[in-house]
Design a protein around this motif. Structure first.
Motif, PDB file in Angstrom:
ATOM      1  N   ASP A 121      95.486  46.993  73.795  1.00 16.55           N
ATOM      2  CA  ASP A 121      95.616  48.453  73.887  1.00 16.55           C
ATOM      3  C   ASP A 121      97.088  48.854  73.982  1.00 16.55           C
ATOM      4  O   ASP A 121      97.539  49.787  73.319  1.00 16.55           O
ATOM      5  CB  ASP A 121      94.875  49.003  75.109  1.00 16.55           C
ATOM      6  N   VAL A 178      98.650  53.673  67.183  1.00 15.00           N
ATOM      7  CA  VAL A 178      98.703  55.011  67.773  1.00 15.00           C
ATOM      8  C   VAL A 178     100.117  55.533  67.565  1.00 15.00           C
ATOM      9  O   VAL A 178     101.089  54.901  67.977  1.00 15.00           O
ATOM     10  CB  VAL A 178      98.357  54.984  69.280  1.00 15.00           C
ATOM     11  N   PHE A 194      91.760  51.100  72.321  1.00 16.04           N
ATOM     12  CA  PHE A 194      92.428  51.339  71.048  1.00 16.04           C
ATOM     13  C   PHE A 194      92.266  50.067  70.216  1.00 16.04           C
ATOM     14  O   PHE A 194      92.915  49.063  70.489  1.00 16.04           O
ATOM     15  CB  PHE A 194      93.915  51.662  71.260  1.00 16.04           C
ATOM     16  N   LEU A 200      99.716  51.090  71.422  1.00 20.41           N
ATOM     17  CA  LEU A 200     100.549  52.219  71.858  1.00 20.41           C
ATOM     18  C   LEU A 200     102.038  51.987  71.603  1.00 20.41           C
ATOM     19  O   LEU A 200     102.847  52.884  71.835  1.00 20.41           O
ATOM     20  CB  LEU A 200     100.334  52.484  73.350  1.00 20.41           C
ATOM     21  N   SER A 201     102.400  50.815  71.128  1.00 25.73           N
ATOM     22  CA  SER A 201     103.817  50.459  70.992  1.00 25.73           C
ATOM     23  C   SER A 201     104.489  51.071  69.772  1.00 25.73           C
ATOM     24  O   SER A 201     105.662  50.853  69.550  1.00 25.73           O
ATOM     25  CB  SER A 201     103.970  48.946  70.935  1.00 25.73           C
TER      26      SER A 201
END
Length: 80
Positions: free
Chosen positions: A74, A35, A28, A78-79
């Motif tokens: 990555d 995200v 990512f 995602l956090s």
């Protein structure tokens, strides 16, 4: 998306509903909190190759051989 050798998301990713990614390399690259989900849903990731280990938080992209590695960058993506 399944059975890929590698999957790279170069920008943001909006997850709408349930999303399944099966690959031996997932990256990512959109930066922290890139995200996200606008609805409820689950993002599921797993290695494409049976027996591959999953490594979380590898620093600077240094990863163990034969692993699906999610680096700290990555995990930051995602956090969101």
């Amino acid at each position: 998306m399944g059975g890929a050798g590698g999957v790279v998301f170069g920008g943001g990713l909006v997850v709408d509903g349930d999303v399944f990614i099966e690959a031996d390399d997932i990256a990512f690259q959109g930066g922290a909190a890139s995200v996200r989900s606008e609805t409820s849903g689950t993002l599921t990731m797993r290695p494409a190759t049976s027996g591959t280990i999953i490594e979380l938080g590898a620093m600077g992209g240094v990863a163990a051989e034969a692993s699906l590695t999610l680096t700290t960058a990555d995990l930051d993506a995602l956090s969101g």
